[in-house]
Design an enzyme around this catalytic site. Sequence first.
Site, PDB file in Angstrom:
ATOM      1  N   GLU A   1       0.860  -1.195   0.000  1.00 12.71           N
ATOM      2  CA  GLU A   1       0.000   0.000   0.000  1.00 12.71           C
ATOM      3  C   GLU A   1       0.889   1.236   0.000  1.00 12.71           C
ATOM      4  O   GLU A   1       1.812   1.308   0.802  1.00 12.71           O
ATOM      5  CB  GLU A   1      -0.850   0.058   1.285  1.00 12.71           C
ATOM      6  CG  GLU A   1      -1.621  -1.186   1.593  1.00 12.71           C
ATOM      7  CD  GLU A   1      -2.108  -1.229   3.055  1.00 12.71           C
ATOM      8  OE1 GLU A   1      -1.752  -0.345   3.858  1.00 12.71           O
ATOM      9  OE2 GLU A   1      -2.839  -2.166   3.375  1.00 12.71           O
TER      10      GLU A   1
ATOM     11  N   LYS B   1       2.375   4.540   1.136  1.00  7.23           N
ATOM     12  CA  LYS B   1       2.344   5.094   2.499  1.00  7.23           C
ATOM     13  C   LYS B   1       2.064   6.583   2.435  1.00  7.23           C
ATOM     14  O   LYS B   1       2.899   7.377   2.020  1.00  7.23           O
ATOM     15  CB  LYS B   1       3.675   4.834   3.202  1.00  7.23           C
ATOM     16  CG  LYS B   1       3.643   5.267   4.641  1.00  7.23           C
ATOM     17  CD  LYS B   1       4.854   4.748   5.399  1.00  7.23           C
ATOM     18  CE  LYS B   1       4.714   5.019   6.883  1.00  7.23           C
ATOM     19  NZ  LYS B   1       4.660   6.452   7.170  1.00  7.23           N
TER      20      LYS B   1
ATOM     21  N   ASP C   1       1.524  10.348   3.499  1.00  8.41           N
ATOM     22  CA  ASP C   1       2.137  11.241   4.473  1.00  8.41           C
ATOM     23  C   ASP C   1       1.027  12.084   5.100  1.00  8.41           C
ATOM     24  O   ASP C   1       0.796  13.229   4.714  1.00  8.41           O
ATOM     25  CB  ASP C   1       3.151  12.136   3.749  1.00  8.41           C
ATOM     26  CG  ASP C   1       4.272  12.542   4.671  1.00  8.41           C
ATOM     27  OD1 ASP C   1       4.217  12.177   5.859  1.00  8.41           O
ATOM     28  OD2 ASP C   1       5.185  13.228   4.207  1.00  8.41           O
TER      29      ASP C   1
ATOM     30  N   TYR D   1      -6.815   1.453   6.256  1.00  7.48           N
ATOM     31  CA  TYR D   1      -5.841   0.416   5.925  1.00  7.48           C
ATOM     32  C   TYR D   1      -5.599  -0.643   6.990  1.00  7.48           C
ATOM     33  O   TYR D   1      -4.854  -1.581   6.773  1.00  7.48           O
ATOM     34  CB  TYR D   1      -4.505   1.035   5.529  1.00  7.48           C
ATOM     35  CG  TYR D   1      -3.897   1.950   6.584  1.00  7.48           C
ATOM     36  CD1 TYR D   1      -3.476   1.456   7.798  1.00  7.48           C
ATOM     37  CD2 TYR D   1      -3.754   3.309   6.340  1.00  7.48           C
ATOM     38  CE1 TYR D   1      -2.927   2.275   8.754  1.00  7.48           C
ATOM     39  CE2 TYR D   1      -3.198   4.148   7.293  1.00  7.48           C
ATOM     40  CZ  TYR D   1      -2.780   3.618   8.489  1.00  7.48           C
ATOM     41  OH  TYR D   1      -2.250   4.443   9.433  1.00  7.48           O
TER      42      TYR D   1
ATOM     43  N   LYS E   1      10.835   3.089   2.352  1.00  5.44           N
ATOM     44  CA  LYS E   1      10.795   4.517   2.025  1.00  5.44           C
ATOM     45  C   LYS E   1      11.490   4.787   0.703  1.00  5.44           C
ATOM     46  O   LYS E   1      12.419   4.080   0.330  1.00  5.44           O
ATOM     47  CB  LYS E   1      11.496   5.329   3.134  1.00  5.44           C
ATOM     48  CG  LYS E   1      10.838   5.216   4.498  1.00  5.44           C
ATOM     49  CD  LYS E   1       9.528   5.940   4.526  1.00  5.44           C
ATOM     50  CE  LYS E   1       8.908   5.999   5.909  1.00  5.44           C
ATOM     51  NZ  LYS E   1       9.552   6.917   6.821  1.00  5.44           N
TER      52      LYS E   1
ATOM     53  N   CYS F   1      33.939  22.480  26.092  1.00  7.27           N
ATOM     54  CA  CYS F   1      32.544  22.850  25.873  1.00  7.27           C
ATOM     55  C   CYS F   1      32.480  24.333  25.503  1.00  7.27           C
ATOM     56  O   CYS F   1      33.024  25.165  26.231  1.00  7.27           O
ATOM     57  CB  CYS F   1      31.745  22.590  27.148  1.00  7.27           C
ATOM     58  SG  CYS F   1      30.069  23.252  27.079  1.00  7.27           S
TER      59      CYS F   1
ATOM     60  N   CYS G   1      30.420  26.215  28.642  1.00  6.33           N
ATOM     61  CA  CYS G   1      30.939  26.370  30.010  1.00  6.33           C
ATOM     62  C   CYS G   1      32.451  26.237  30.083  1.00  6.33           C
ATOM     63  O   CYS G   1      33.034  26.469  31.143  1.00  6.33           O
ATOM     64  CB  CYS G   1      30.276  25.365  30.955  1.00  6.33           C
ATOM     65  SG  CYS G   1      30.855  23.678  30.745  1.00  6.33           S
TER      66      CYS G   1
ATOM     67  N   CYS H   1      30.548  17.278  27.049  1.00 11.66           N
ATOM     68  CA  CYS H   1      30.997  18.251  28.030  1.00 11.66           C
ATOM     69  C   CYS H   1      31.002  17.566  29.382  1.00 11.66           C
ATOM     70  O   CYS H   1      30.047  16.895  29.752  1.00 11.66           O
ATOM     71  CB  CYS H   1      30.033  19.440  28.033  1.00 11.66           C
ATOM     72  SG  CYS H   1      30.123  20.438  29.523  1.00 11.66           S
TER      73      CYS H   1
ATOM     74  N   CYS I   1      27.212  22.975  33.856  1.00  6.14           N
ATOM     75  CA  CYS I   1      27.190  23.567  32.512  1.00  6.14           C
ATOM     76  C   CYS I   1      25.810  24.163  32.240  1.00  6.14           C
ATOM     77  O   CYS I   1      24.808  23.457  32.260  1.00  6.14           O
ATOM     78  CB  CYS I   1      27.518  22.505  31.465  1.00  6.14           C
ATOM     79  SG  CYS I   1      27.294  23.115  29.781  1.00  6.14           S
TER      80      CYS I   1
HETATM   81  O1  JCF Z   1      -0.494   5.324   4.767  1.00  4.63           O
HETATM   82  C1  JCF Z   1       0.068   5.203   5.813  1.00  4.63           C
HETATM   83  N1  JCF Z   1       0.691   6.222   6.356  1.00  4.63           N
HETATM   84  C2  JCF Z   1       0.081   3.888   6.515  1.00  4.63           C
HETATM   85  C3  JCF Z   1       0.516   3.775   7.842  1.00  4.63           C
HETATM   86  C4  JCF Z   1      -0.397   2.760   5.852  1.00  4.63           C
HETATM   87  C5  JCF Z   1      -0.419   1.553   6.480  1.00  4.63           C
HETATM   88  O2  JCF Z   1      -0.884   0.483   5.834  1.00  4.63           O
HETATM   89  C6  JCF Z   1       0.012   1.408   7.833  1.00  4.63           C
HETATM   90  C7  JCF Z   1       0.493   2.537   8.513  1.00  4.63           C
HETATM   91  C8  JCF Z   1       0.893   2.386   9.835  1.00  4.63           C
HETATM   92  C9  JCF Z   1       0.825   1.149  10.440  1.00  4.63           C
HETATM   93  N2  JCF Z   1      -0.054   0.177   8.465  1.00  4.63           N
HETATM   94  C10 JCF Z   1       0.346   0.070   9.734  1.00  4.63           C
HETATM   95  C11 JCF Z   1       0.269  -1.256  10.377  1.00  4.63           C
END
Ligand code: JCF
Length: 700
Positions: free
Chosen positions: A122, A124, A126, A233, A321, A415, A418, A433, A439
């Site tokens: 899936e 991810k 943000d 999800y 990522k 440091c 200090c 330090c 400090c």
């Molecule tokens: O889209 C997301 N940020 C996302 C976060 C998608 C997922 O399937 C996730 C998650 C965080 C934890 N699944 C888990 C178990």
Amino acid sequence: MTPADRLTEAEAAAELARLAAEIARHDRLYHEQDTPGISDAEYDALRRRNDAIEARFPALVRADSPSRRVGAQPASGFAKLRHRVPMLSLDNAFAPEDFAEFCRRARRFLNLKDEPLAFVAEPKIDGLSISLTYENGEFQRGATRGDGLEGEDVTANLRTIAAVPKRLAGAAPALIEIRGEVFMSKTDFLALNAAQQAAGQKLFANPRNAAAGSLRQLDPAITAARPLSLFAYAMGEASAPVAATHWEWLERLAGWGFTVNPLSRRLSGEAEAAGFQAEIGAARAGLPYDIDGVVYKIDDLALQSRLGFVGRAPRWAIAWKFPAEQATTLLLDIAIQVGRTGALTPVAQLQPVNVGGVLVTRATLHNADEIARLDVRIGDTVLLQRAGDVIPQIVAVDRSRRPEGAAPYAFPDHCPVCGSLAARAPGEVVLRCTGGLTCPAQTEERLIHFVSRGAFDIEGLGEKTIREFHAEGLATTEGETFHLRGPADIFRLPAHEAAIAVREGWGALSAANLTRAIRARQRIPLARFIYALGIRRIGEANAKLLARHYASFANWRAQMLAAVQIGSEARSDLGNILGIGPAIAEELAEFFAEPRNVATLDELAALLQIEDAEAPAAAAGALAGKVVVFTGTLQTMARPEAKALAEKLGARVTETVSRKTDLVVLGADAGSKARRAAELGVRTVTEQEWRDLAGLPAQA
Ligand code: JCF
């Protein structure tokens, strides 16, 4: 008006009711309508009368007493909601090797050979994770992730989001928790910022912040006006099973009326992941919302449940990522920051540059070794990298563009704040330090940590105020200056309320509010207290583990002092806490070996009421409190799964057989440990007997 000290009990009760209503009314006028109804002095007099009556009749303190509230709202404005099942975080992968390692571990845990391991992938998002609870198909309440255990109750705001079904379409378990990501599309974000700018309101840095800021509004009407979406999800608690695979689960979600990310895909084996990663990476820029990677989940829910968790993250999912974004710029200078534990951290001061949509002016250089490794010099052109939320880093130096005469960077050996010697502990790369509490930089950082959100969380006492009070001190009426020298001094601030009131930007009301906020925190849960001490490596999660294990402050203190002794029973008990381990145990022992630390602790304890922690729930397991040793080769499950299972049942798994061992599980070819168990008369069981104990079905 009858003076407080002459009221009868009945009169006092009536008067407290009147004051609660009256003060609440003035709080609303002041905080919400910005139109004070009375002068600060009159308001303070009401508060003082309330306090005086409560002091005489503690049994009459009302649930809605003004002394229990700070300003108009509770600290964050939202009530806390405990998640029935913790909301997880995910481990990260950044490269194909990381993903391969994740698969290898899962296979080893599950004792899989060559059979394929199916995944669901899936994108991810943000955004902002939330949890939604449905009872008998009706949306009941929803919360932000918070610390994973407890979030903020944002039910009223979630109700305004069209993508949150108010009623599940079709049959569903009586109770079900659904997790998802609330987000704002890129175009909606740009339009919102344009409108904010036109209205002279603050701008949001990115769609994620815009989504979070929109959901965490005290007025649901504001949330309703913001274009928020949701992808569902995951599942939390469910009163009945709903699916056998994650893919089926996503289908159920869609059937109930949730939007599931249409790019989600079932992969029949791990070999398909790299291709999917590349595909989504290529589509990323054109998607209507921000993503920072792809989440891969093992599809089979039975395998998920066997795999379980390490700490906060599941063993059955990983977030892969996308590579970080990069840019080049000039290194203008290197500043040295002194942290709360004295660590000297070099921070690159950069010519401002845009890295993947974010303006970057500073980057961490980690430590002296890193500077030497890069041989980075002031004036260099550097390659900068930013991945997700993490602090940008310098990854390379362009030697061809180095200005003439640029000298190697000489890391300070003292440091910068200090002047104490900076030293490196054996085996460590970080210079620290050695000034300790003398400090000022360390003291200041510790104070800031002490009052921070996960710690004492004192309303009105943020980083800026601490820095000011610490650097300048407070001029007292006796013509002296009160200095914040240690955390206990925070609780002495109320004695200097008048000195605070006359400071620029304060006034009597704010100063009185600060006094109340400080007093309100003199009762503190043990976990917060431990976290607030700022012991290295004791973050919120470890502080909670310690609080649950030791339950009371007195017990924790006594056990930590005993654990200073290497090899003591207290030290081994500490190191054996699941999630703590010997390295963190040593850190705690070092803290308690320093008499000044213990003195600070005791000074604080005298000023506070430290609340006991709840006993761990796991104590009910079939092996609660038992010490278990596995030996030999198990045939039906790999060692990591056996260990995780024993721990889930409340046992502690150790390596060596001793008099304290309760149970030894004998696999094939068990050797010296089996003999030792027999010598000591420790109970031994076969693998099949172990499966029976653990409640697992018999295996051929
Ligand atoms: O889209 C997301 N940020 C996302 C976060 C998608 C997922 O399937 C996730 C998650 C965080 C934890 N699944 C888990 C178990």
